[in-house]
Design an enzyme around this catalytic site. Structure first.
Site, PDB file in Angstrom:
ATOM      1  N   HIS A   1     -30.328  17.836 -40.845  1.00 52.66           N
ATOM      2  CA  HIS A   1     -28.874  17.761 -40.837  1.00 52.66           C
ATOM      3  C   HIS A   1     -28.276  16.824 -41.880  1.00 52.66           C
ATOM      4  CE1 HIS A   1     -25.541  18.960 -37.730  1.00 52.66           C
ATOM      5  NE2 HIS A   1     -25.241  19.318 -38.961  1.00 52.66           N
TER       6      HIS A   1
ATOM      7  N   ASP B   1     -23.756  19.882 -31.718  1.00 53.76           N
ATOM      8  CA  ASP B   1     -24.947  19.034 -31.854  1.00 53.76           C
ATOM      9  C   ASP B   1     -25.147  18.220 -30.578  1.00 53.76           C
ATOM     10  OD1 ASP B   1     -25.945  17.295 -34.899  1.00 53.76           O
ATOM     11  OD2 ASP B   1     -26.952  17.267 -32.933  1.00 53.76           O
TER      12      ASP B   1
ATOM     13  N   HIS C   1     -26.280  15.343 -30.912  1.00 57.46           N
ATOM     14  CA  HIS C   1     -26.057  14.031 -31.540  1.00 57.46           C
ATOM     15  C   HIS C   1     -24.769  14.037 -32.371  1.00 57.46           C
ATOM     16  CE1 HIS C   1     -30.413  15.068 -31.324  1.00 57.46           C
ATOM     17  NE2 HIS C   1     -30.501  13.878 -30.775  1.00 57.46           N
TER      18      HIS C   1
ATOM     19  N   ASP D   1     -24.438  12.202 -35.238  1.00 57.22           N
ATOM     20  CA  ASP D   1     -24.803  12.092 -36.661  1.00 57.22           C
ATOM     21  C   ASP D   1     -23.776  11.277 -37.442  1.00 57.22           C
ATOM     22  OD1 ASP D   1     -26.783  13.721 -35.782  1.00 57.22           O
ATOM     23  OD2 ASP D   1     -26.234  15.480 -36.962  1.00 57.22           O
TER      24      ASP D   1
ATOM     25  N   HIS E   1     -30.487  12.088 -41.320  1.00 55.00           N
ATOM     26  CA  HIS E   1     -29.938  13.203 -40.527  1.00 55.00           C
ATOM     27  C   HIS E   1     -29.103  12.703 -39.344  1.00 55.00           C
ATOM     28  CE1 HIS E   1     -33.272  13.865 -37.248  1.00 55.00           C
ATOM     29  NE2 HIS E   1     -33.099  12.578 -37.484  1.00 55.00           N
TER      30      HIS E   1
ATOM     31  N   ASP F   1     -26.196  22.305 -35.353  1.00 54.31           N
ATOM     32  CA  ASP F   1     -27.547  21.753 -35.205  1.00 54.31           C
ATOM     33  C   ASP F   1     -28.198  22.483 -34.044  1.00 54.31           C
ATOM     34  OD1 ASP F   1     -28.833  18.389 -35.317  1.00 54.31           O
ATOM     35  OD2 ASP F   1     -29.772  20.175 -34.480  1.00 54.31           O
TER      36      ASP F   1
ATOM     37  N   ASP G   1     -30.405  21.796 -32.166  1.00 54.45           N
ATOM     38  CA  ASP G   1     -30.728  20.960 -30.998  1.00 54.45           C
ATOM     39  C   ASP G   1     -29.529  20.764 -30.059  1.00 54.45           C
ATOM     40  OD1 ASP G   1     -30.933  17.884 -32.923  1.00 54.45           O
ATOM     41  OD2 ASP G   1     -29.226  18.653 -31.816  1.00 54.45           O
TER      42      ASP G   1
ATOM     43  N   GLU H   1     -31.992  22.125 -38.579  1.00 54.30           N
ATOM     44  CA  GLU H   1     -32.953  21.472 -37.696  1.00 54.30           C
ATOM     45  C   GLU H   1     -33.909  22.423 -36.965  1.00 54.30           C
ATOM     46  OE1 GLU H   1     -33.587  18.229 -37.576  1.00 54.30           O
ATOM     47  OE2 GLU H   1     -31.852  17.294 -38.495  1.00 54.30           O
TER      48      GLU H   1
HETATM   49  N1  2BH Z   1     -29.006   9.033 -33.454  1.00 55.39           N
HETATM   50  C1  2BH Z   1     -30.411   9.215 -33.896  1.00 55.39           C
HETATM   51  C2  2BH Z   1     -30.801  10.700 -33.847  1.00 55.39           C
HETATM   52  C3  2BH Z   1     -30.317  11.481 -35.040  1.00 55.39           C
HETATM   53  C4  2BH Z   1     -30.367  12.988 -34.869  1.00 55.39           C
HETATM   54  C5  2BH Z   1     -29.989  13.762 -35.929  1.00 55.39           C
HETATM   55  B1  2BH Z   1     -29.720  15.283 -35.789  1.00 55.39           B
HETATM   56  O1  2BH Z   1     -28.550  15.500 -34.963  1.00 55.39           O
HETATM   57  O2  2BH Z   1     -29.452  15.842 -37.075  1.00 55.39           O
HETATM   58  O3  2BH Z   1     -30.812  15.946 -35.136  1.00 55.39           O
HETATM   59  C6  2BH Z   1     -30.576   8.595 -35.282  1.00 55.39           C
HETATM   60  O4  2BH Z   1     -29.580   8.190 -35.869  1.00 55.39           O
HETATM   61  O5  2BH Z   1     -31.715   8.504 -35.742  1.00 55.39           O
HETATM   62 MN    MN Z   2     -27.516  16.980 -36.250  1.00 48.97          MN
HETATM   63 MN    MN Z   3     -29.043  16.872 -33.325  1.00 56.31          MN
HETATM   64 MN    MN Z   4     -32.497  17.154 -35.115  1.00 63.96          MN
END
Ligand code: 2BH
Ligand code: MN
Ligand code: MN
Ligand code: MN
Length: 314
Positions: A96, A119, A121, A123, A136, A227, A229, A272
């Site tokens: 991401h 998502d 999250h 991000d 990400h 995303d 997820d 992702e």
């Molecule tokens: N908040 C966590 C998880 C990040 C997740 C990223 B994704 O939403 O792109 O999967 C971080 O900052 O490492």
């Molecule tokens: Mn993401």
């Molecule tokens: Mn995510």
């Molecule tokens: Mn992810």
């Protein structure tokens, strides 16, 4: 609108190998042919070639900043070209962190865009709030004008200027945030529909309120950054940071159907998908097929059915 597909096999925004295979697996599920069968004119621009930038020293916890910055600059140019060619842009990730380049490049062509971020999250960690240093988990922080003073100078990122304001983005599906992210969302008043709101209001009301919020001052192009997820791991387990209690398959498709119905979808990221994180072949295919169905639903696939306009009952 015609569709332009850009493959972005990039994994350096996080630490788990395999997410760079996302574009390949999604293409092997015949996405292009299926969009064509829905009557769309599709141009597949192929995959971008990403190279690690040499002597790319970490900056504190932040890993490979020059490599992430240069990949996103490359993607920004590609997305801008697709938009200049009058196509709806579909970016196949990859992790991401790619949303930095995708949204930046889209905004270069359509500065009035708004963002729907689906998502688990947010991000939206800055390099200083990030618990992992993984890019990400940070893309939104580089794009928001309100956070500009909180972003340190990062090698490889000098080309980025914020292109979004807090009211231009809406989150759907949140259920795993860091303290800094929660603070930022609350203090900037960013509209966020966590899984609590999805449960309380139902996905129908969530989509109604999300679109009302973004389109209240009139129509504008939508950038949907999806995303995989966001979707419950029972449906899409093959991803780097799975979190239980996610969108059902039905809700994940409904989000896309409603964005399609606005007629304003201008760019889509599907990110992702990590085939190496599936414990079985079935887990991988379930994840990939959820991603394909999100894309097809963004471009008119409907559960109610469909018939060609020239259909004649025999
Ligand atoms: N908040 C966590 C998880 C990040 C997740 C990223 B994704 O939403 O792109 O999967 C971080 O900052 O490492
Ligand atoms: Mn993401
Ligand atoms: Mn995510
Ligand atoms: Mn992810």
């Amino acid at each position: 609108h015609p569709i332009g597909i850009v493959g972005a096999p990039f994994a350096r925004g996080q630490r788990k190998d395999g997410v760079e295979k996302g574009p390949d697996y999604i293409r092997r599920a015949r996405l292009v042919a299926k969009l064509g069968a829905q009557g769309h004119q599709v141009k597949d621009y192929g995959d971008l070639k990403f190279e690690d930038v040499p002597n790319d020293e970490p900056l504190g916890r932040v890993k490979m900043p020059k490599t992430v910055g240069s990949a996103n600059k490359q993607l920004a140019d590609a997305v801008k070209t697709v938009k200049k060619n009058g196509q709806t842009c579909v970016v196949l990730g990859g992790d991401h962190s790619l949303a930095i380049g995708s949204i930046y490049g889209h905004a270069a062509a359509r500065p009035d865009l708004c963002v729907v971020w689906v998502d688990a999250h947010a991000d939206i960690n800055t390099p200083l709030t990030s618990p992992t240093g993984n890019f990400h988990g940070q893309p939104v922080s580089y794009l928001l004008r309100e956070l500009h003073s909180k972003i340190p100078v990062i090698p490889g990122f000098s080309w980025i200027k914020p292109c979004l304001s807090a009211q231009d983005i809406v989150y759907i599906g949140l259920r795993d945030l860091d303290p800094g992210e929660h603070y930022i969302i609350k203090h900037l008043g960013i509209k966020a529909f966590s899984m609590t709101e999805v449960d309380r209001l139902g996905i129908g009301r969530v989509m109604e309120e999300a679109c009302d919020h973004l389109l209240s001052k009139g129509k504008r192009p939508i950038h949907l950054s999806y995303d995989i997820d966001a979707i419950d791991p029972s449906v899409s387990p093959a991803t780097g940071t799975p979190v239980k209690g996610g969108l059902t398959y039905r809700e994940s498709v409904y989000v896309a159907e409603e964005i399609c119905r606005t007629g304003l979808l201008s760019a889509l990221d599907v990110v992702e998908v990590n085939p190496d994180r599936g414990k079985t072949e079935e887990e991988v295919s379930s994840t990939v097929s959820a991603a394909v169905d999100v894309v097809l639903s963004c471009f008119g696939q409907l559960r109610e059915g469909f018939h060609p306009s020239n259909y004649q009952l025999p």
